[in-house]
Design a protein around this motif. Sequence first.
Motif, PDB file in Angstrom:
ATOM      1  N   ASN A  24       0.853  -1.184   0.000  1.00 55.14           N
ATOM      2  CA  ASN A  24       0.000   0.000   0.000  1.00 55.14           C
ATOM      3  C   ASN A  24       0.891   1.237   0.000  1.00 55.14           C
ATOM      4  OD1 ASN A  24       0.628   0.666   2.894  1.00 55.14           O
ATOM      5  ND2 ASN A  24      -0.445  -1.271   3.224  1.00 55.14           N
ATOM      6  N   TYR A  25       0.263   2.398  -0.071  1.00 56.69           N
ATOM      7  CA  TYR A  25       1.017   3.652  -0.124  1.00 56.69           C
ATOM      8  C   TYR A  25       1.121   4.349   1.229  1.00 56.69           C
ATOM      9  CZ  TYR A  25       1.095   3.658  -5.255  1.00 56.69           C
ATOM     10  OH  TYR A  25       1.336   3.365  -6.571  1.00 56.69           O
ATOM     11  N   TRP A  26       0.629   3.719   2.305  1.00 55.96           N
ATOM     12  CA  TRP A  26       0.637   4.419   3.589  1.00 55.96           C
ATOM     13  C   TRP A  26       1.545   3.795   4.632  1.00 55.96           C
ATOM     14  CZ3 TRP A  26      -0.659   1.290   7.593  1.00 55.96           C
ATOM     15  CH2 TRP A  26      -1.469   0.186   7.332  1.00 55.96           C
ATOM     16  N   SER A  27       1.821   2.477   4.532  1.00 54.87           N
ATOM     17  CA  SER A  27       2.553   1.808   5.614  1.00 54.87           C
ATOM     18  C   SER A  27       3.998   2.293   5.725  1.00 54.87           C
ATOM     19  CB  SER A  27       2.512   0.293   5.416  1.00 54.87           C
ATOM     20  OG  SER A  27       3.066  -0.066   4.168  1.00 54.87           O
ATOM     21  N   LEU A  28       4.721   2.343   4.603  1.00 50.45           N
ATOM     22  CA  LEU A  28       6.114   2.774   4.661  1.00 50.45           C
ATOM     23  C   LEU A  28       6.242   4.261   5.005  1.00 50.45           C
ATOM     24  CD1 LEU A  28       8.846   1.461   4.409  1.00 50.45           C
ATOM     25  CD2 LEU A  28       8.906   2.085   1.998  1.00 50.45           C
ATOM     26  N   PRO A  29       5.423   5.169   4.427  1.00 47.61           N
ATOM     27  CA  PRO A  29       5.469   6.554   4.903  1.00 47.61           C
ATOM     28  C   PRO A  29       5.141   6.691   6.386  1.00 47.61           C
ATOM     29  CG  PRO A  29       4.389   6.474   2.777  1.00 47.61           C
ATOM     30  CD  PRO A  29       4.594   5.051   3.208  1.00 47.61           C
ATOM     31  N   MET A  30       4.247   5.855   6.909  1.00 50.59           N
ATOM     32  CA  MET A  30       3.943   5.913   8.333  1.00 50.59           C
ATOM     33  C   MET A  30       5.169   5.533   9.162  1.00 50.59           C
ATOM     34  SD  MET A  30       0.945   3.960  10.491  1.00 50.59           S
ATOM     35  CE  MET A  30       1.753   2.358  10.306  1.00 50.59           C
ATOM     36  N   VAL A  31       5.896   4.529   8.707  1.00 50.57           N
ATOM     37  CA  VAL A  31       7.142   4.163   9.391  1.00 50.57           C
ATOM     38  C   VAL A  31       8.125   5.322   9.337  1.00 50.57           C
ATOM     39  CG1 VAL A  31       9.132   2.615   9.309  1.00 50.57           C
ATOM     40  CG2 VAL A  31       6.837   1.705   8.961  1.00 50.57           C
ATOM     41  N   ALA A  32       8.175   6.011   8.187  1.00 47.84           N
ATOM     42  CA  ALA A  32       9.079   7.154   8.050  1.00 47.84           C
ATOM     43  C   ALA A  32       8.692   8.282   9.003  1.00 47.84           C
ATOM     44  CB  ALA A  32       9.069   7.651   6.606  1.00 47.84           C
ATOM     45  N   VAL A  33       7.387   8.514   9.168  1.00 47.23           N
ATOM     46  CA  VAL A  33       6.925   9.568  10.088  1.00 47.23           C
ATOM     47  C   VAL A  33       7.320   9.240  11.527  1.00 47.23           C
ATOM     48  CG1 VAL A  33       4.852  10.605  11.088  1.00 47.23           C
ATOM     49  CG2 VAL A  33       5.031  10.322   8.619  1.00 47.23           C
ATOM     50  N   ILE A  34       7.263   7.968  11.881  1.00 44.92           N
ATOM     51  CA  ILE A  34       7.637   7.564  13.239  1.00 44.92           C
ATOM     52  C   ILE A  34       9.152   7.613  13.421  1.00 44.92           C
ATOM     53  CG2 ILE A  34       7.618   5.623  14.862  1.00 44.92           C
ATOM     54  CD1 ILE A  34       4.964   4.762  13.606  1.00 44.92           C
ATOM     55  N   ALA A  35       9.895   7.219  12.375  1.00 44.43           N
ATOM     56  CA  ALA A  35      11.355   7.152  12.493  1.00 44.43           C
ATOM     57  C   ALA A  35      12.009   8.529  12.435  1.00 44.43           C
ATOM     58  CB  ALA A  35      11.916   6.261  11.390  1.00 44.43           C
ATOM     59  N   ALA A  36      11.420   9.458  11.684  1.00 44.22           N
ATOM     60  CA  ALA A  36      12.068  10.767  11.498  1.00 44.22           C
ATOM     61  C   ALA A  36      12.317  11.513  12.802  1.00 44.22           C
ATOM     62  CB  ALA A  36      11.238  11.612  10.526  1.00 44.22           C
ATOM     63  N   PRO A  37      11.356  11.619  13.733  1.00 38.53           N
ATOM     64  CA  PRO A  37      11.655  12.300  15.004  1.00 38.53           C
ATOM     65  C   PRO A  37      12.747  11.594  15.815  1.00 38.53           C
ATOM     66  CG  PRO A  37       9.288  12.105  14.682  1.00 38.53           C
ATOM     67  CD  PRO A  37       9.938  11.263  13.643  1.00 38.53           C
ATOM     68  N   LEU A  38      12.755  10.258  15.759  1.00 38.92           N
ATOM     69  CA  LEU A  38      13.781   9.517  16.495  1.00 38.92           C
ATOM     70  C   LEU A  38      15.161   9.783  15.907  1.00 38.92           C
ATOM     71  CD1 LEU A  38      11.903   6.110  16.890  1.00 38.92           C
ATOM     72  CD2 LEU A  38      12.013   8.012  18.514  1.00 38.92           C
ATOM     73  N   VAL A  39      15.256   9.737  14.581  1.00 35.06           N
ATOM     74  CA  VAL A  39      16.534  10.025  13.932  1.00 35.06           C
ATOM     75  C   VAL A  39      16.924  11.483  14.157  1.00 35.06           C
ATOM     76  CG1 VAL A  39      17.731  10.124  11.719  1.00 35.06           C
ATOM     77  CG2 VAL A  39      16.173   8.236  12.205  1.00 35.06           C
ATOM     78  N   GLY A  40      15.931  12.391  14.071  1.00 32.18           N
ATOM     79  CA  GLY A  40      16.219  13.804  14.317  1.00 32.18           C
ATOM     80  C   GLY A  40      16.746  14.039  15.713  1.00 32.18           C
ATOM     81  N   ALA A  41      16.137  13.384  16.696  1.00 30.19           N
ATOM     82  CA  ALA A  41      16.605  13.531  18.088  1.00 30.19           C
ATOM     83  C   ALA A  41      18.020  12.989  18.239  1.00 30.19           C
ATOM     84  CB  ALA A  41      15.653  12.808  19.029  1.00 30.19           C
ATOM     85  N   ALA A  42      18.312  11.862  17.588  1.00 29.00           N
ATOM     86  CA  ALA A  42      19.658  11.289  17.671  1.00 29.00           C
ATOM     87  C   ALA A  42      20.691  12.199  17.011  1.00 29.00           C
ATOM     88  CB  ALA A  42      19.673   9.911  17.009  1.00 29.00           C
TER      89      ALA A  42
END
Length: 438
Positions: A24-42
């Motif tokens: 689908n077109y939403w699962s991987l972008p959703m993972v990216a939305v969750i991962a981006a703040p974590l990577v940004g914080a790191a």
Amino acid sequence: MRALAATGPLKGIRDWVIHRLVANYWSLPMVAVIAAPLVGAAVLWADRAFAGRWLFEQGITPMVAGDTAQDLAIAIVGINAAFLTLYWSVTLIVLTLATGNLGVRLVDRWLDKGLVRLSMAGLTFCLVFSIIVLMRVDPEAPLSQLPHFALTAMLALELVNIAMLGVAIHDLGRTMFVDRSIAHLGTDAGSVAIPIVEREPFAGEWQVTIPSKREGYIEGIDLAAIAKELGNDQGAVRFCAAPGQHVLEGEPLVRFATANPDEDCIYKAIPIGEFRSSVQSTVYQVRLLVEVAARALSPGINDFYSAIACADQLAAAISGNASLWVEDGKVAAWEEAPRFELPGQDFRGLFGAPLKAFRQAAADYPSVSIRMIDNYARLCALMAEQDCPAGLLRYLRQCAEELRDHAMANAEQEIDRRDIADAFSRFDQPSSSLKSVA
């Protein structure tokens, strides 16, 4: 462009759920939305701990002042938002136009395209990451206190983002190229999903019948899981519905000669979906080729060259599945466990109805009919050299005869009828002549 279904039909409820979560077109972008703040914080932590200071000491600072850093971050956030909006819009436009010309069921294959989902995830990740970094930029802070490492990482990601956008837009543009989709369908359809052998059908009485619990389409059958559930029982098993087949609630799903397995295990091994989908493998891909051809021959599109391309790929798929031929009176059985009967998963189960549908769609178009008759003749010549079963050769010749008769009956000009008859006469030509026709 190839779908996950190219590897065979789904095996059980677990695979079906995973496919629904992934394709689908939403699962991987959703993972990216969750991962981006974590990577940004790191990244920001590494910036404060050592990376920002080291870059500043080395003179690697893309900014000359705090307000410049803020302006850069704001610009990158705006660009990322514009890129994401642009890509979503282009994707929707391309899918709308492509499905209108080729068939709405191709959407199920395009949802499986890794590049599209990866592009959406990358654009989403960069947007969220740049917003996180922007929140930490103080325009009044001294130059040494700016998040140099985070800003440098954001700039580097933006360069990658721009390059990837060009690749992704090009790929979307190629989606509109009909021959590309047809070629991939033909390649996938030419792969044998489940290896079978021919055997005598079980003639005894079935002791246990498990009915379907719901109405829908068989997505796949996890034969290995059912074999494990049956353990040492060696009695015959008949799977009454093949992948892609529609079943009604209460219709027989599986019959057992001696075993009495756990019904929940059987139901988990045979997922039933609400509609036909690409995970049903060869049976779906063959029918989709016919659907694309029929849509191409509709008055609103009238693209007979696309229909000819479908005819060629159907021939390739027929050649790839020749090993699935089962003679009259016999039944297909799973190669690894011949006691598992698989009616409907042999050659005729895969190609019988689609080839009839193709004949009905092509009968009004002499050029398409002639091409498919040529393909039947070429297939018979090739398979005769490969010692394929005589029953398969007779079946293909019968399909060509039916197409010839239907097309000649619908032809409006005598010259078209002569051309159709000439095409069928190539069945009696030497093999070398048939190959030169292609």
